[in-house]
Design a protein around this motif. Structure first.
Motif, PDB file in Angstrom:
ATOM      1  N   VAL A 269       0.854  -1.196   0.000  1.00  0.00           N
ATOM      2  CA  VAL A 269       0.000   0.000   0.000  1.00  0.00           C
ATOM      3  C   VAL A 269       0.886   1.242   0.000  1.00  0.00           C
ATOM      4  CG1 VAL A 269      -1.798   1.270   1.218  1.00  0.00           C
ATOM      5  CG2 VAL A 269      -1.794  -1.244   1.236  1.00  0.00           C
ATOM      6  N   PRO A 270       0.745   2.120  -0.977  1.00  0.00           N
ATOM      7  CA  PRO A 270       1.583   3.315  -1.017  1.00  0.00           C
ATOM      8  C   PRO A 270       1.291   4.245   0.156  1.00  0.00           C
ATOM      9  CG  PRO A 270      -0.138   3.448  -2.687  1.00  0.00           C
ATOM     10  CD  PRO A 270      -0.191   2.060  -2.125  1.00  0.00           C
ATOM     11  N   VAL A 271       2.329   4.941   0.604  1.00  0.00           N
ATOM     12  CA  VAL A 271       2.187   5.916   1.691  1.00  0.00           C
ATOM     13  C   VAL A 271       1.738   7.248   1.098  1.00  0.00           C
ATOM     14  CG1 VAL A 271       3.364   7.061   3.592  1.00  0.00           C
ATOM     15  CG2 VAL A 271       4.032   4.731   2.927  1.00  0.00           C
ATOM     16  N   ARG A 272       0.833   7.917   1.781  1.00  0.00           N
ATOM     17  CA  ARG A 272       0.298   9.181   1.275  1.00  0.00           C
ATOM     18  C   ARG A 272       0.646  10.346   2.201  1.00  0.00           C
ATOM     19  NH1 ARG A 272      -3.177   8.174  -2.921  1.00  0.00           N
ATOM     20  NH2 ARG A 272      -3.752   5.965  -3.159  1.00  0.00           N
ATOM     21  N   ASP A 273       0.748  11.523   1.599  1.00  0.00           N
ATOM     22  CA  ASP A 273       1.030  12.720   2.384  1.00  0.00           C
ATOM     23  C   ASP A 273      -0.277  13.317   2.913  1.00  0.00           C
ATOM     24  OD1 ASP A 273      -0.168  14.054   0.244  1.00  0.00           O
ATOM     25  OD2 ASP A 273       1.745  14.681  -0.641  1.00  0.00           O
ATOM     26  N   ALA A 274      -0.168  14.480   3.549  1.00  0.00           N
ATOM     27  CA  ALA A 274      -1.343  15.099   4.165  1.00  0.00           C
ATOM     28  C   ALA A 274      -2.409  15.466   3.142  1.00  0.00           C
ATOM     29  CB  ALA A 274      -0.921  16.345   4.948  1.00  0.00           C
ATOM     30  N   ALA A 275      -1.981  15.702   1.900  1.00  0.00           N
ATOM     31  CA  ALA A 275      -2.936  16.057   0.840  1.00  0.00           C
ATOM     32  C   ALA A 275      -3.534  14.844   0.163  1.00  0.00           C
ATOM     33  CB  ALA A 275      -2.246  16.948  -0.195  1.00  0.00           C
ATOM     34  N   GLY A 276      -3.113  13.659   0.578  1.00  0.00           N
ATOM     35  CA  GLY A 276      -3.651  12.438  -0.009  1.00  0.00           C
ATOM     36  C   GLY A 276      -2.888  11.940  -1.221  1.00  0.00           C
ATOM     37  N   ARG A 277      -1.836  12.654  -1.622  1.00  0.00           N
ATOM     38  CA  ARG A 277      -1.031  12.208  -2.758  1.00  0.00           C
ATOM     39  C   ARG A 277      -0.013  11.170  -2.293  1.00  0.00           C
ATOM     40  NH1 ARG A 277       1.903  16.560  -5.998  1.00  0.00           N
ATOM     41  NH2 ARG A 277       1.777  14.971  -7.624  1.00  0.00           N
ATOM     42  N   ILE A 278       0.389  10.313  -3.198  1.00  0.00           N
ATOM     43  CA  ILE A 278       1.381   9.296  -2.862  1.00  0.00           C
ATOM     44  C   ILE A 278       2.713   9.962  -2.535  1.00  0.00           C
ATOM     45  CG2 ILE A 278       2.779   7.424  -3.836  1.00  0.00           C
ATOM     46  CD1 ILE A 278       0.301   6.404  -5.224  1.00  0.00           C
ATOM     47  N   ASP A 279       3.245   9.643  -1.384  1.00  0.00           N
ATOM     48  CA  ASP A 279       4.550  10.143  -0.945  1.00  0.00           C
ATOM     49  C   ASP A 279       5.625   9.262  -1.586  1.00  0.00           C
ATOM     50  OD1 ASP A 279       6.991  10.425   0.562  1.00  0.00           O
ATOM     51  OD2 ASP A 279       5.838  11.409   2.139  1.00  0.00           O
ATOM     52  N   VAL A 280       6.382   9.835  -2.509  1.00  0.00           N
ATOM     53  CA  VAL A 280       7.335   9.042  -3.297  1.00  0.00           C
ATOM     54  C   VAL A 280       8.402   8.415  -2.416  1.00  0.00           C
ATOM     55  CG1 VAL A 280       9.113   9.163  -5.080  1.00  0.00           C
ATOM     56  CG2 VAL A 280       6.917  10.312  -5.427  1.00  0.00           C
ATOM     57  N   ALA A 281       9.056   9.214  -1.572  1.00  0.00           N
ATOM     58  CA  ALA A 281      10.145   8.688  -0.742  1.00  0.00           C
ATOM     59  C   ALA A 281       9.639   7.634   0.238  1.00  0.00           C
ATOM     60  CB  ALA A 281      10.826   9.825   0.011  1.00  0.00           C
ATOM     61  N   ALA A 282       8.520   7.900   0.893  1.00  0.00           N
ATOM     62  CA  ALA A 282       7.987   6.955   1.883  1.00  0.00           C
ATOM     63  C   ALA A 282       7.521   5.665   1.219  1.00  0.00           C
ATOM     64  CB  ALA A 282       6.843   7.600   2.656  1.00  0.00           C
ATOM     65  N   THR A 283       6.977   5.774   0.019  1.00  0.00           N
ATOM     66  CA  THR A 283       6.547   4.568  -0.690  1.00  0.00           C
ATOM     67  C   THR A 283       7.745   3.739  -1.125  1.00  0.00           C
ATOM     68  OG1 THR A 283       4.512   5.622  -1.447  1.00  0.00           O
ATOM     69  CG2 THR A 283       5.276   3.711  -2.701  1.00  0.00           C
ATOM     70  N   MET A 284       8.815   4.403  -1.562  1.00  0.00           N
ATOM     71  CA  MET A 284      10.023   3.655  -1.907  1.00  0.00           C
ATOM     72  C   MET A 284      10.643   3.015  -0.670  1.00  0.00           C
ATOM     73  SD  MET A 284      10.036   3.600  -5.058  1.00  0.00           S
ATOM     74  CE  MET A 284      11.469   2.500  -5.024  1.00  0.00           C
ATOM     75  N   GLN A 285      10.468   3.634   0.485  1.00  0.00           N
ATOM     76  CA  GLN A 285      10.935   3.000   1.721  1.00  0.00           C
ATOM     77  C   GLN A 285      10.133   1.733   2.008  1.00  0.00           C
ATOM     78  OE1 GLN A 285      13.598   3.800   4.133  1.00  0.00           O
ATOM     79  NE2 GLN A 285      12.995   1.652   4.305  1.00  0.00           N
ATOM     80  N   ALA A 286       8.818   1.770   1.776  1.00  0.00           N
ATOM     81  CA  ALA A 286       7.994   0.582   1.982  1.00  0.00           C
ATOM     82  C   ALA A 286       8.432  -0.545   1.051  1.00  0.00           C
ATOM     83  CB  ALA A 286       6.523   0.919   1.755  1.00  0.00           C
ATOM     84  N   VAL A 287       8.741  -0.209  -0.198  1.00  0.00           N
ATOM     85  CA  VAL A 287       9.214  -1.204  -1.156  1.00  0.00           C
ATOM     86  C   VAL A 287      10.581  -1.747  -0.730  1.00  0.00           C
ATOM     87  CG1 VAL A 287      10.075  -1.459  -3.520  1.00  0.00           C
ATOM     88  CG2 VAL A 287       7.894  -0.294  -3.103  1.00  0.00           C
ATOM     89  N   THR A 288      11.467  -0.846  -0.315  1.00  0.00           N
ATOM     90  CA  THR A 288      12.816  -1.255   0.108  1.00  0.00           C
ATOM     91  C   THR A 288      12.753  -2.166   1.322  1.00  0.00           C
ATOM     92  OG1 THR A 288      13.761   0.799  -0.778  1.00  0.00           O
ATOM     93  CG2 THR A 288      15.066  -0.393   0.861  1.00  0.00           C
ATOM     94  N   SER A 289      11.825  -1.910   2.227  1.00  0.00           N
ATOM     95  CA  SER A 289      11.685  -2.763   3.415  1.00  0.00           C
ATOM     96  C   SER A 289      11.267  -4.179   3.049  1.00  0.00           C
ATOM     97  CB  SER A 289      10.680  -2.146   4.385  1.00  0.00           C
ATOM     98  OG  SER A 289      11.145  -0.892   4.864  1.00  0.00           O
ATOM     99  N   VAL A 290      10.410  -4.312   2.032  1.00  0.00           N
ATOM    100  CA  VAL A 290      10.031  -5.646   1.555  1.00  0.00           C
ATOM    101  C   VAL A 290      11.262  -6.372   1.031  1.00  0.00           C
ATOM    102  CG1 VAL A 290       8.711  -6.918  -0.185  1.00  0.00           C
ATOM    103  CG2 VAL A 290       7.649  -5.013   1.039  1.00  0.00           C
TER     104      VAL A 290
END
Length: 310
Positions: A269-290
């Motif tokens: 699940v992609p991480v989103r910022d306060a505006a509801g847009r996908i947070d690029v850095a945080a989403t890449m961190q989620a992928v990297t953690s996998v």
């Protein structure tokens, strides 16, 4: 005088580079053609023995050792060296298997015990969902086991796919490898300046887009990998921000007896910022953690020989 010597060396290097690349490219082509005439399993075993013997004498061995000591500070020197030998052995097998990519994917769902490929629990169901949902998907992979094989999975399940790849620097080797890949890997998209646009269009058309995401990318976003800061290519998360589609990871695990296990991860699940847009850095961190979790399970099957941390 020193400047003249350096200039002369540069001239000689530039003049001889095309010849050297032509010779290396020719050798790669010959090796691929010859390897295809031999049994894939026996050839992979032979290549593994060669790389296991030669690898420790190459500079990359020191890079791998430093990486492993940083990632696994609690492991002994003997454990680190054992993992490294496994890395070299896996690399040799990958080299031999490239020549047989057009027929190495051997999966008979009715008789999995007779197949070279087996599916991890739940993977067939995810493949089915991706096939039937009527939209594209982003699929990430890493340099684990044989990292060429995930690209074979989607066509095997009837999924329209496109794979981002980096061309070898040597043209002759590139042509030979692409000829093998073209048989059943879907659409191959090289890492050219227009690649993001082509990938975005593919996603809009319902194509499943795959890419390797575990190498250093100098202009990338900051992520943490094994407790250390690294740079990750943000392309996957940027595409997800532009075109919202499911994100899954795919990995191949090497098993005894020249067999492999294919596994699709649950949706990331992609991480989103306060505006509801996908947070690029945080989403890449989620992928990297996998990916880190994958590597921790099978460290001897990941390519520790490149400088992931800079």
């Amino acid at each position: 005088m020193l400047r003249l010597v350096l200039r002369a060396r540069a001239i000689v290097r530039d003049a001889t580079k095309p010849l050297v690349e032509a010779v290396i490219g020719g050798l790669v082509v010959v090796l691929l053609r010859v390897t295809r005439h031999f049994d894939a399993e026996r050839t992979a075993g032979a290549f593994a023995r060669i790389t296991r013997a030669v690898g420790p004498y190459l500079p990359e061995h020191k890079i791998g050792r430093a990486n492993l000591k940083a990632a696994f500070p609690d492991k002994s020197d003997a454990e680190i060296e054992a993992i490294l030998l496994g890395v070299w052995e896996n690399l040799g097998r990958v080299g031999a298997e490239v020549a047989h990519l057009d027929h190495v994917w051997d999966l008979d769902p009715a008789h999995p015990e007779r197949s070279r490929i087996e599916l991890a629990p739940g993977t067939a169901e995810i493949f089915g969902k991706l096939h039937d949902d009527g939209k594209g998907a982003l699929i990430f992979a890493s340099h684990l086991a044989n990292w060429e094989l995930p690209a074979l999975a989607a066509p095997a399940y009837g999924l329209e796919s496109a794979v981002l790849f980096r061309r070898p620097n040597i043209a002759a080797a590139d042509r030979a490898i692409q000829k093998i890949r073209a048989v059943n890997m879907g659409t191959m998209i090289a890492t050219t300046p227009d690649a993001p646009l082509r990938l975005a269009r593919a996603l809009e058309d319902g194509v499943h887009v795959g890419m390797l995401v575990d190498q250093h990318f100098g202009r990338g976003v900051d992520v943490t990998f094994f407790g250390r800061k690294a740079k990750a290519n943000p392309l996957l998360a940027r595409l997800a921000r532009q075109i919202e589609v499911p994100i899954h990871g795919v990995r191949i695990i090497r098993l005894p007896g020249y067999r492999f296990r294919a596994e699709l991860s649950p949706e990331v699940v992609p991480v989103r910022d306060a505006a509801g847009r996908i947070d690029v850095a945080a989403t890449m961190q989620a992928v990297t953690s996998v990916i880190e979790g994958w590597v921790r399970e099978h460290p001897e099957q990941w390519l520790w020989l490149h400088r992931r941390w800079r």
